[in-house]
Design a protein around this motif. Structure first.
Motif, short mmCIF file in Angstrom:
data_model
loop_
_atom_site.label_atom_id
_atom_site.label_comp_id
_atom_site.label_asym_id
_atom_site.label_seq_id
_atom_site.Cartn_x
_atom_site.Cartn_y
_atom_site.Cartn_z
N GLY A 23 24.40 110.07 75.81
CA GLY A 23 25.13 109.06 76.50
C GLY A 23 25.77 107.80 75.81
N TYR A 66 13.35 111.66 84.31
CA TYR A 66 13.97 112.74 83.95
C TYR A 66 14.22 113.54 85.03
CZ TYR A 66 16.29 116.20 81.12
OH TYR A 66 17.06 117.21 80.51
N VAL A 74 30.85 112.53 86.71
CA VAL A 74 30.04 112.43 85.30
C VAL A 74 29.94 113.85 84.71
CG1 VAL A 74 28.16 111.55 84.32
CG2 VAL A 74 29.09 110.09 86.16
N THR A 132 22.02 119.22 83.79
CA THR A 132 21.63 119.86 85.09
C THR A 132 22.55 121.01 85.34
OG1 THR A 132 22.23 119.49 87.53
CG2 THR A 132 23.90 118.47 86.15
N ASP A 147 27.50 116.04 82.82
CA ASP A 147 26.03 115.79 82.47
C ASP A 147 25.70 117.14 81.87
OD1 ASP A 147 23.43 115.57 82.43
OD2 ASP A 147 23.16 114.86 84.62
N THR A 148 25.32 117.60 80.88
CA THR A 148 24.58 118.63 80.35
C THR A 148 23.13 118.97 80.70
OG1 THR A 148 23.99 117.68 78.36
CG2 THR A 148 26.10 118.61 78.33
N PHE A 155 28.13 106.21 80.95
CA PHE A 155 28.17 107.65 81.30
C PHE A 155 29.32 108.20 80.77
CE2 PHE A 155 25.83 105.48 84.80
CZ PHE A 155 24.67 106.28 84.90
N TRP A 156 29.52 109.77 80.68
CA TRP A 156 30.51 110.09 80.27
C TRP A 156 31.45 110.45 81.64
CZ3 TRP A 156 32.42 110.33 75.52
CH2 TRP A 156 31.60 110.20 74.31
N GLN A 157 32.01 109.26 82.04
CA GLN A 157 32.52 109.27 83.52
C GLN A 157 34.03 109.33 83.59
OE1 GLN A 157 30.94 106.67 87.04
NE2 GLN A 157 32.31 105.36 85.70
#
Length: 283
Positions: free
Chosen positions: A99, A46, A192, A197, A194-195, A166-168
């Motif tokens: 994901g 992670y 992507v 980061t 990404d929540t 991935f949400w890509q």
């Protein structure tokens, strides 16, 4: 359970205190009493850290009232070890993965997938609202989007290669202040969502140029109260597949505090910079 200093900083899950918890192995089979000593474990990266944990089947609910429509039976990983970095710095106590199925160890690990399979959602959607201020809490909604948190009309871009998990999305072009970067000229750019980061990941070979385009000199002597997110800067625009244009302003991409750049002959120049993370491309 986890008894390290990193874990004791957080509220910890206790399977023995839950009437719905079932200890299981990697394949989801219920463990007998004589199998508990040498049970299956998994290590998950992670960010810059790692979690080691054991497998449990549990009933997980969105609401404290435990309305059956907000509850699902699913597999979870209960941490037995967590690295000090980054978990000592986090206030939250656990991670809810959102994901797609391709990233899950098994479909039963997917909270959203289990809610959808149980037909507990009005719509197979979730939405998240990231607040700009600590005075307003960020939010996530399941089963639809909260119209009170939407800044504009919704636009949709198709997920590219959803089998990867991935949400890509495909990125057709990237422009800064109207200047198109050659980054996506060959047509194979992807991004992507990404929540997990707070940084904007960019290909390493383009990061220096993008930093330069988004940097702004600040002509003030006292920068103690300066917030670069409130300092004027160029728009960063991503054109996505499906006719979607995502525009980020300096309030979205800037680091809060300016960087002091040494001047020739002495002194320093405060510069507002973007919060970029160079990323090595993976074939």
């Amino acid at each position: 359970g986890c008894v390290s200093e990193t874990c004791t900083r957080h509220r910890r899950y206790d399977a023995s205190a839950s009437p719905t918890a079932v200890d299981i192995d990697f394949e989801g089979k219920t463990l007998a009493a004589n199998e508990m000593e040498e049970r299956d474990q998994v290590a998950i990266s992670y960010g810059i850290g790692e979690i080691t944990g054991e497998f449990v089947r549990e009933t997980v609910c969105l609401a404290v009232s435990a309305d059956s429509r907000s509850c699902v039976s699913m597999r979870v990983i209960a941490a037995t070890e967590m690295t000090p970095e980054p978990f000592n710095a986090f206030d939250f106590d656990g991670v809810l993965g959102l994901g797609l199925a391709g990233l899950a160890l098994d479909p039963e690990f997917s909270f959203l997938g289990q809610l959808s399979s149980a037909r507990n959602l009005a719509e197979d959607q979730f939405g998240y609202f990231l607040s700009r201020s600590d005075d307003v809490a960020s939010e996530i909604s399941f089963g639809g989007v909260d119209p009170r948190r939407v800044a504009s009309e919704l636009h949709w871009s198709p997920v590219h290669k959803p089998e990867l998990g991935f949400w890509q999305v495909k990125v057709l072009s990237v422009t800064v202040a109207g200047e198109a970067l050659p980054l996506c000229a060959d047509g194979d750019c992807v991004g992507v969502a990404d929540t997990g980061t707070s940084l904007l990941g960019v290909p390493r070979q383009a990061s220096q140029r993008l930093h330069w385009l988004l940097a702004r000199k600040v002509n003030v002597e006292d920068t103690s109260g300066l917030d670069c997110r409130e300092t004027a800067g160029p728009d960063l625009v991503f054109e996505l597949e499906g006719g979607v244009k995502l525009t980020l302003g300096p309030e979205d991409y800037s680091q809060a505090k300016p960087m002091q750049v040494p001047k020739v002959g002495g002194g320093s120049q405060p510069v507002c910079r973007a919060a970029l993370l160079p990323v090595d491309e993976v074939e």
